[in-house]
Design an enzyme around this catalytic site. Structure first.
Site, short mmCIF file in Angstrom:
data_model
loop_
_atom_site.label_atom_id
_atom_site.label_comp_id
_atom_site.label_asym_id
_atom_site.label_seq_id
_atom_site.Cartn_x
_atom_site.Cartn_y
_atom_site.Cartn_z
N LEU A 33 0.76 -1.40 0.06
CA LEU A 33 0.22 0.05 -0.01
C LEU A 33 0.91 1.16 -0.09
O LEU A 33 1.79 1.25 0.82
CB LEU A 33 -0.89 0.00 1.15
CG LEU A 33 -1.75 -1.29 1.33
CD1 LEU A 33 -2.53 -1.03 2.57
CD2 LEU A 33 -2.60 -1.35 0.09
N HIS A 34 0.61 2.32 -0.68
CA HIS A 34 1.05 3.53 -0.74
C HIS A 34 -0.02 4.64 -0.71
O HIS A 34 -1.11 4.09 -0.61
CB HIS A 34 1.98 3.84 -2.14
CG HIS A 34 1.07 3.24 -3.37
ND1 HIS A 34 0.12 4.08 -3.64
CD2 HIS A 34 1.20 2.31 -4.22
CE1 HIS A 34 -0.68 3.49 -4.87
NE2 HIS A 34 0.14 2.48 -5.16
N HIS A 37 -3.44 4.19 -2.43
CA HIS A 37 -4.40 3.40 -1.75
C HIS A 37 -4.77 3.94 -0.78
O HIS A 37 -6.26 3.95 -0.34
CB HIS A 37 -3.46 1.91 -1.16
CG HIS A 37 -3.03 0.90 -2.32
ND1 HIS A 37 -1.78 1.32 -2.54
CD2 HIS A 37 -3.67 0.42 -3.09
CE1 HIS A 37 -1.49 0.13 -3.67
NE2 HIS A 37 -2.64 -0.34 -4.05
N GLN A 61 -5.25 -12.79 -12.42
CA GLN A 61 -4.95 -11.65 -13.31
C GLN A 61 -3.69 -11.34 -13.91
O GLN A 61 -3.32 -10.24 -14.46
CB GLN A 61 -5.50 -10.36 -12.63
CG GLN A 61 -4.57 -9.99 -11.55
CD GLN A 61 -5.65 -8.73 -10.92
OE1 GLN A 61 -6.20 -8.81 -10.08
NE2 GLN A 61 -5.01 -7.57 -10.87
N SER A 187 2.62 3.99 -7.78
CA SER A 187 2.32 2.85 -8.39
C SER A 187 3.13 1.84 -7.27
O SER A 187 4.32 2.17 -7.22
CB SER A 187 2.46 2.53 -9.47
OG SER A 187 2.76 1.33 -9.93
N ARG A 189 4.68 -0.66 -8.45
CA ARG A 189 5.82 -0.95 -9.55
C ARG A 189 6.67 0.14 -9.59
O ARG A 189 8.00 -0.16 -9.99
CB ARG A 189 4.95 -1.15 -11.12
CG ARG A 189 4.12 -2.29 -11.08
CD ARG A 189 4.22 -2.80 -12.53
NE ARG A 189 3.62 -4.25 -12.33
CZ ARG A 189 2.26 -4.52 -12.58
NH1 ARG A 189 1.62 -3.79 -13.19
NH2 ARG A 189 1.98 -5.90 -12.47
#
Ligand code: PAF
Length: 294
Positions: A33-34, A37, A61, A187, A189
């Protein structure tokens, strides 16, 4: 904050909340979570009495060559953040809870057309994995409202369509993309980027904003804008997947009925795939003309 792994325990607790007349807001996540979120959680708190967050890295997914194992798992830190934000319920199912007969035998929920374009072309099956798990989570939680980020604008559009098509009595709330000060969309990522890649990454947002500014100024050769933007990203060291100017509702080509334009981009920096979007409202609602969204 109460934590559940068993579906039945969560359902019984939420049944009590409902019996007491409490409204339930749901924020589905894959963890790590960042601030983005946490913005969803904060929005959820304004919309309901009870907030439930799920953390589930959904294998359905991820494609066979995607980063399921490498996906960052930071449960202890995530729990602390959710606790500090006043979240009352945390759902942490395991793959065997969500897919007891395995993924191959799982009934799937598919939103046609919207799921096949943009990210769907380079990630076949990805959005069906998302809509399948989100439908299951919606059936388990039965929220009044569910909150999603606008950063994943295609995902948000697909979930809205699914909820409408399947008559799910859930309000879907979108929340503006959280960004670092240089414009890079937050993100999970981003943590994979090297220092050099991180300093290059905001160019995606800059390119989207320049394209939006050009359209707002009346430039309407969209093919030229798209190919110019792709070339800019390529020359800077990105491997662009797409840069597309679309109708924000249908994600198809812009036409005379388009009320809002979405400009969406996906590009790789090394092995990290970044996505972002900006939007432009074509309905002048005031003397200020067209309205831009983040
Ligand atoms: O956006 C995400 O984190 C995921 O796609 C979601 C909605 C939690 C489904 O797994």
């Amino acid at each position: 904050m109460r934590t559940y792994t068993a579906i039945a325990a969560l359902q019984s607790s939420l049944r009590n909340c409902r019996q007491q007349g409490q409204r339930i807001a749901f924020v589905p996540t894959m963890g790590n979570l960042h601030e983005g979120h946490l913005d969803l959680v904060r929005k959820a708190r304004t919309l309901a009495d009870v907030v439930i967050v799920s953390i589930f890295v959904n294998p359905l997914q991820f494609g066979p060559n995607e980063d399921l194992d490498a996906y960052p798992r930071t449960l202890a830190a995530d729990k602390e953040k959710l606790f500090s934000e006043g979240v009352q319920h945390l759902f942490l199912p395991e793959p065997q809870d969500m897919y007891p007969e395995g993924m191959a035998l799982q009934t799937q929920v598919q939103v046609p057309d919207l799921s096949e374009t943009l990210c769907g072309s380079s990630r076949p099956g990805h959005f069906t994995g998302v809509t399948t798990v989100v439908s299951k989570l919606f059936n388990i939680v039965q929220p009044d409202v569910a909150v999603f980020g606008e950063k994943d604008f295609q995902q948000l559009t697909i979930i809205r369509k699914m909820v409408t098509d399947l008559c799910m009595p859930i309000h879907i709330e979108g929340v503006a993309t959280a960004r670092d000060t240089d414009g890079l969309a937050k993100s999970s990522r981003n943590g994979f980027l090297s220092a050099d890649q991180r300093s290059l990454a905001p160019l995606i947002h800059e390119t989207l904003v320049s394209c939006r500014d050009a359209i707002a100024c009346g430039f309407d050769n969209f093919l030229q804008l798209e190919s110019h933007a792709r070339m800019q990203l390529l020359q800077a060291g990105f491997e662009p997947d797409y840069f597309a100017i679309r109708d924000a509702r249908t994600l198809r080509a812009v036409n005379e009925d388009t009320e809002e334009i979405a400009i969406l981009a996906a590009a790789r920096l090394g092995s990290t795939r970044l996505i972002d979007n900006v939007r432009l409202n074509l309905n002048p609602v005031s003397d200020w003309g067209m309205l831009a969204s983040p």
